[in-house]
Design an enzyme around this catalytic site. Structure first.
Site, PDB file in Angstrom:
ATOM      1  N   LYS A 119      63.599 -18.823 -16.534  1.00  0.00           N
ATOM      2  CA  LYS A 119      62.354 -19.056 -15.801  1.00  0.00           C
ATOM      3  C   LYS A 119      61.528 -17.782 -15.683  1.00  0.00           C
ATOM      4  CE  LYS A 119      64.201 -23.090 -13.327  1.00  0.00           C
ATOM      5  NZ  LYS A 119      64.228 -23.854 -12.063  1.00  0.00           N
ATOM      6  N   SER A 140      71.880 -20.147  -2.915  1.00  0.00           N
ATOM      7  CA  SER A 140      73.192 -20.736  -3.187  1.00  0.00           C
ATOM      8  C   SER A 140      74.222 -19.710  -3.654  1.00  0.00           C
ATOM      9  CB  SER A 140      73.031 -21.849  -4.222  1.00  0.00           C
ATOM     10  OG  SER A 140      72.415 -21.351  -5.402  1.00  0.00           O
ATOM     11  N   LYS A 161      59.249 -15.109  -5.412  1.00  0.00           N
ATOM     12  CA  LYS A 161      60.491 -15.736  -5.885  1.00  0.00           C
ATOM     13  C   LYS A 161      60.872 -15.104  -7.215  1.00  0.00           C
ATOM     14  CE  LYS A 161      62.570 -20.109  -7.241  1.00  0.00           C
ATOM     15  NZ  LYS A 161      62.462 -21.572  -7.247  1.00  0.00           N
ATOM     16  N   ARG A 206      71.479 -25.105  -8.955  1.00  0.00           N
ATOM     17  CA  ARG A 206      71.121 -25.933 -10.115  1.00  0.00           C
ATOM     18  C   ARG A 206      72.215 -26.952 -10.389  1.00  0.00           C
ATOM     19  NH1 ARG A 206      68.492 -20.983 -13.702  1.00  0.00           N
ATOM     20  NH2 ARG A 206      66.818 -20.540 -12.218  1.00  0.00           N
ATOM     21  N   TYR A 246      72.350 -22.128   3.920  1.00  0.00           N
ATOM     22  CA  TYR A 246      73.318 -23.233   3.903  1.00  0.00           C
ATOM     23  C   TYR A 246      74.329 -23.090   5.033  1.00  0.00           C
ATOM     24  CZ  TYR A 246      71.114 -23.790  -0.589  1.00  0.00           C
ATOM     25  OH  TYR A 246      70.162 -23.960  -1.559  1.00  0.00           O
ATOM     26  N   LYS A 265      62.649 -14.658  -1.937  1.00  0.00           N
ATOM     27  CA  LYS A 265      63.826 -15.375  -2.445  1.00  0.00           C
ATOM     28  C   LYS A 265      64.298 -14.775  -3.750  1.00  0.00           C
ATOM     29  CE  LYS A 265      65.063 -19.883  -4.193  1.00  0.00           C
ATOM     30  NZ  LYS A 265      64.574 -21.120  -4.728  1.00  0.00           N
TER      31      LYS A 265
HETATM   32  C1  PBG Z   1      63.659 -24.757  -7.995  1.00  0.00           C
HETATM   33  C2  PBG Z   1      64.417 -24.163  -6.865  1.00  0.00           C
HETATM   34  C3  PBG Z   1      65.516 -23.340  -7.031  1.00  0.00           C
HETATM   35  C4  PBG Z   1      65.990 -23.048  -5.762  1.00  0.00           C
HETATM   36  C5  PBG Z   1      65.170 -23.686  -4.832  1.00  0.00           C
HETATM   37  N1  PBG Z   1      64.177 -24.363  -5.535  1.00  0.00           N
HETATM   38  C6  PBG Z   1      66.192 -22.894  -8.254  1.00  0.00           C
HETATM   39  C7  PBG Z   1      65.419 -22.373  -9.370  1.00  0.00           C
HETATM   40  O1  PBG Z   1      64.333 -21.822  -9.209  1.00  0.00           O
HETATM   41  O2  PBG Z   1      65.913 -22.521 -10.480  1.00  0.00           O
HETATM   42  C8  PBG Z   1      67.198 -22.210  -5.519  1.00  0.00           C
HETATM   43  C9  PBG Z   1      67.854 -22.293  -4.200  1.00  0.00           C
HETATM   44  C10 PBG Z   1      69.236 -21.776  -4.160  1.00  0.00           C
HETATM   45  O3  PBG Z   1      69.758 -21.182  -5.128  1.00  0.00           O
HETATM   46  O4  PBG Z   1      69.862 -21.952  -3.112  1.00  0.00           O
HETATM   47  N2  PBG Z   1      62.430 -25.254  -7.701  1.00  0.00           N
END
Ligand code: PBG
Length: 332
Positions: free
Chosen positions: A225, A282, A202, A212, A321, A256
């Site tokens: 992060k 997203s 990730k 978010r 989605y 991801k």
């Molecule tokens: C956080 C989490 C995130 C997503 C899934 N779980 C965002 C992040 O790491 O800040 C993102 C999914 C998306 O953008 O569709 N645990």
């Protein structure tokens, strides 16, 4: 494999593209509803749905409506639904204790869905950000995201989700050692058949912005992060992380975001042959929907092309989605 073909004019690649029939016969990969995992956003209340401005067509749903959505997904043939809670800001604390409340929104939703639609697989998110005053996926002390303390909290969270009936746990937190700790916890608690789909590779990505907003974590998050999510420049490290998570007991692994990381999907699938998923996040969804709304691209075609790309890259499935929209299209 050594490609062999007659040279032009004996060899003409266009022969195999001449008609829809020829194109169908020579198609290398296919996208099916069985490849889809549908991420959905939860909110409290009854008969409530909030649109998410940066994700046109996606809504946060109250529990009753999420159960309906799960039934619809099941009818469409979508095998799994993945739950993400929008948590009341009043429940966010520094110790994130709402994360392992057996009655939190996610756990109530798991039970409601499994009672009404037992055959759909329910996947969860294991990370502290929805419950964290500081918006991070792990516990924070003096501005540092703590690893080992976070793992202990994440195991508690995972066990409560398993207890509620989750089929697949999705640790998205990127702490070191969490897969092994969760697997040991699950074994000790007798949850031997609960799968772990590790968010193994990730990346610290700009493409999570709309998510978010959807879970209400944007306001809380201070900083970025980057100390736990991966550097987008790294590929070899993704393979080491996947190897690590598989050896700690992950059943499935994820890359991801999706589209900027298709090379990682391919490498992971080839190196390990494990069930491999991409998360079309997203921001990827928002780009396609946003451009389509402007009339700049054909949204439906772009959606299908983006999804077949994951299959071609070696993925076994995709969190998207678009799941219900594409499932309806595939059915026609
Ligand atoms: C956080 C989490 C995130 C997503 C899934 N779980 C965002 C992040 O790491 O800040 C993102 C999914 C998306 O953008 O569709 N645990």
């Amino acid at each position: 494999m050594q490609p062999v073909f007659a040279s032009y004019p004996l060899g003409r690649f266009r022969r195999n593209r001449k008609s829809a029939a020829m194109r169908a016969l020579t198609e290398e990969v296919t996208l099916g509803v069985g490849d889809l995992i549908w991420p959905v956003f939860l909110r409290d209340g009854t008969n409530r749905r909030d649109p998410i401005a940066s994700m046109p067509g996606v809504e946060r749903l109250s529990l009753d409506l999420v159960v309906e959505a799960a039934a619809l997904a099941h009818d469409l043939g979508i095998p799994a639904i993945c739950l993400f809670p929008y948590t009341d800001p009043a429940l966010k604390t520094a110790d994130c204790r709402e994360a392992w409340n057996p009655e939190n929104l996610t756990n109530r939703a798991i039970r409601a869905i499994k009672a009404a639609v037992p055959d759909i697989a329910v996947m969860t998110d294991v990370a502290l950000d929805p419950y964290n005053l500081y918006g991070h996926d792990g516990l924070v002390r003096d501005g540092i995201i703590l690893n080992d303390e976070s793992v202990t909290a994440l195991v508690r969270m995972a066990l409560v989700q398993a207890e509620a009936g989750a089929d697949i746990l999705g640790p998205s937190d990127m702490m070191d050692g969490r897969i092994g700790a969760m697997r040991a916890g699950l074994e000790a608690a007798g949850h031997t058949d609960v799968a772990i789909l590790s968010y193994a590779a990730k990346y610290a990505s700009a493409f999570y912005g709309p998510f978010r907003d959807a879970v209400g974590a944007s306001g809380a998050l201070k900083g970025d992060k980057k100390t736990y999510q991966m550097n987008p420049a790294n590929g070899d490290e993704a393979l080491r992380l996947v190897a690590r998570d598989l050896s700690e007991g992950a059943d499935m692994v994820m890359v991801k975001p999706g589209m900027p990381y298709l090379d990682i999907c391919r490498r992971v699938k080839e190196a390990f042959g494990a069930p491999t998923y991409a998360y079309q996040v997203s921001g990827e969804y928002a780009m396609i929907k946003g451009a389509a709304a402007q009339g700049w691209i054909d949204g439906e075609k772009a959606m299908l092309e983006s999804l077949i790309g994951f299959k071609r890259a070696g993925c076994d499935g995709v969190l998207t989605y678009f799941a219900p929209e594409v499932a309806r299209l595939l059915r026609r």
